[in-house]
Design a protein around this motif. Structure first.
Motif, PDB file in Angstrom:
ATOM      1  N   ALA A  41     -12.920 -19.369  34.896  1.00 31.34           N
ATOM      2  CA  ALA A  41     -12.122 -20.756  34.511  1.00 31.34           C
ATOM      3  C   ALA A  41     -10.543 -20.633  34.236  1.00 31.34           C
ATOM      4  CB  ALA A  41     -12.999 -21.511  33.626  1.00 31.34           C
ATOM      5  N   THR A  42     -10.562 -19.516  33.296  1.00 29.81           N
ATOM      6  CA  THR A  42      -8.946 -19.347  32.997  1.00 29.81           C
ATOM      7  C   THR A  42      -8.213 -18.865  34.366  1.00 29.81           C
ATOM      8  OG1 THR A  42      -9.416 -19.003  30.761  1.00 29.81           O
ATOM      9  CG2 THR A  42      -7.282 -17.916  31.580  1.00 29.81           C
ATOM     10  N   TRP A  43      -8.778 -17.873  34.920  1.00 32.35           N
ATOM     11  CA  TRP A  43      -8.134 -17.364  36.123  1.00 32.35           C
ATOM     12  C   TRP A  43      -8.074 -18.368  37.170  1.00 32.35           C
ATOM     13  CZ3 TRP A  43     -11.619 -12.325  36.741  1.00 32.35           C
ATOM     14  CH2 TRP A  43     -11.045 -11.370  35.754  1.00 32.35           C
TER      15      TRP A  43
ATOM     16  N   GLY B 238      -4.495 -19.226  38.783  1.00 30.25           N
ATOM     17  CA  GLY B 238      -4.414 -18.422  40.098  1.00 30.25           C
ATOM     18  C   GLY B 238      -5.573 -18.438  41.110  1.00 30.25           C
ATOM     19  N   VAL B 239      -5.730 -17.467  41.734  1.00 31.82           N
ATOM     20  CA  VAL B 239      -6.947 -17.199  42.744  1.00 31.82           C
ATOM     21  C   VAL B 239      -7.829 -16.220  42.388  1.00 31.82           C
ATOM     22  CG1 VAL B 239      -7.605 -16.896  45.276  1.00 31.82           C
ATOM     23  CG2 VAL B 239      -5.547 -18.374  44.615  1.00 31.82           C
ATOM     24  N   VAL B 240      -9.159 -16.337  42.387  1.00 36.18           N
ATOM     25  CA  VAL B 240     -10.376 -15.460  42.165  1.00 36.18           C
ATOM     26  C   VAL B 240     -10.925 -14.938  43.378  1.00 36.18           C
ATOM     27  CG1 VAL B 240     -12.378 -15.208  40.668  1.00 36.18           C
ATOM     28  CG2 VAL B 240     -10.649 -16.540  39.779  1.00 36.18           C
TER      29      VAL B 240
ATOM     30  N   TYR C  46      -0.565 -16.382  38.130  1.00 33.74           N
ATOM     31  CA  TYR C  46       0.859 -16.648  37.496  1.00 33.74           C
ATOM     32  C   TYR C  46       0.826 -16.395  36.078  1.00 33.74           C
ATOM     33  CZ  TYR C  46       2.329 -17.696  42.362  1.00 33.74           C
ATOM     34  OH  TYR C  46       2.394 -17.632  43.666  1.00 33.74           O
ATOM     35  N   LYS C  47       1.886 -16.240  35.391  1.00 32.67           N
ATOM     36  CA  LYS C  47       1.886 -16.532  33.871  1.00 32.67           C
ATOM     37  C   LYS C  47       1.665 -17.841  33.466  1.00 32.67           C
ATOM     38  CE  LYS C  47       5.117 -12.673  33.397  1.00 32.67           C
ATOM     39  NZ  LYS C  47       6.478 -12.230  32.988  1.00 32.67           N
TER      40      LYS C  47
ATOM     41  N   LYS D  79       0.818 -24.976  47.607  1.00 34.33           N
ATOM     42  CA  LYS D  79       1.459 -23.938  48.114  1.00 34.33           C
ATOM     43  C   LYS D  79       1.172 -22.537  47.386  1.00 34.33           C
ATOM     44  CE  LYS D  79       6.315 -23.257  49.182  1.00 34.33           C
ATOM     45  NZ  LYS D  79       7.649 -23.795  49.440  1.00 34.33           N
ATOM     46  N   LEU D  80       1.354 -22.563  45.976  1.00 31.40           N
ATOM     47  CA  LEU D  80       1.219 -21.380  45.245  1.00 31.40           C
ATOM     48  C   LEU D  80      -0.242 -20.617  45.429  1.00 31.40           C
ATOM     49  CD1 LEU D  80       2.652 -22.553  41.808  1.00 31.40           C
ATOM     50  CD2 LEU D  80       3.794 -21.007  43.470  1.00 31.40           C
ATOM     51  N   ARG D  81      -1.205 -21.370  45.516  1.00 26.28           N
ATOM     52  CA  ARG D  81      -2.621 -20.850  45.983  1.00 26.28           C
ATOM     53  C   ARG D  81      -2.764 -20.447  47.385  1.00 26.28           C
ATOM     54  NH1 ARG D  81      -6.380 -21.819  42.130  1.00 26.28           N
ATOM     55  NH2 ARG D  81      -6.061 -23.542  40.950  1.00 26.28           N
TER      56      ARG D  81
END
Length: 182
Positions: free
Chosen positions: A119-121, A125-127, A140-141, A152-154
């Motif tokens: 869930a944190t990941w 970001g993407v798992v 990402y941090k 866009k980031l994903r």
């Protein structure tokens, strides 16, 4: 029979051979015990509350068949997953319902910890997973959930993952584990 793990606190920095944690154990919806493991390779300690050891022992005795069945299933899955053959002369199953209960608590704690980590990941970001291997993530941090450019980031992370590992499977967030109900 319903076993739930709640209030799980994990100390990764202190985990050496086993997961260092403390948690609350709920049996059929009632807080009945605390569990802890120091993370040094020893077994998990279970501390009964609300009625003491008698209530916990009675609950384990009443659910002995289900606990032992669950333990057998878990061992069979382990052997199948790792393509191992069971020696018919040895008994790797738990010998008592109490032993099975302890192992089930450890399995539920591990499952809940993994789901919380996933869930944190997912927030950051993407798992993904490659084949039947372990779950990994590109993050990402800071969390990207709710970020103005989240999509866009994903997409960028997915592209990087799939470029490096074309056989990777992108995973969606799943509900938290930590409950065994029969």
């Amino acid at each position: 029979m319903k076993i739930q793990i709640k209030s799980l606190k994990v100390a990764r920095f202190a985990s050496q051979e086993t997961l260092c944690f403390e948690a609350k154990i709920y049996l059929d919806g009632k807080l009945r015990a605390h569990a802890e493991n120091s993370g040094h390779g020893g077994s998990t300690t279970i501390w009964p509350i609300e009625g003491g050891r008698e209530v916990l022992d009675r609950w384990i005795a009443e659910n002995a068949d289900s606990l032992l069945d669950e333990d057998r299933k878990a061992w069979d899955e382990f052997y199948a997953k790792h393509s191992l053959k069971r020696n018919p002369d040895s008994n790797n199953y738990s010998r008592t319902a109490g032993d099975a209960f302890n192992l089930i608590i450890d399995r539920l704690v591990d499952a809940l910890d993994s789901e919380k980590q996933n869930a944190t990941w997912h927030r950051k970001g993407v798992v993904y997973r490659i084949g039947d291997g372990e779950v990994s993530a590109r993050v990402y941090k800071k969390k990207i959930v709710g970020h103005p450019e989240e999509a866009k980031l994903r997409a960028k992370l997915r592209s990087v993952i799939l470029t490096e590992n074309p056989e990777a499977q992108i995973l969606s967030p799943e509900p938290l584990a930590g409950t065994l109900q029969r």
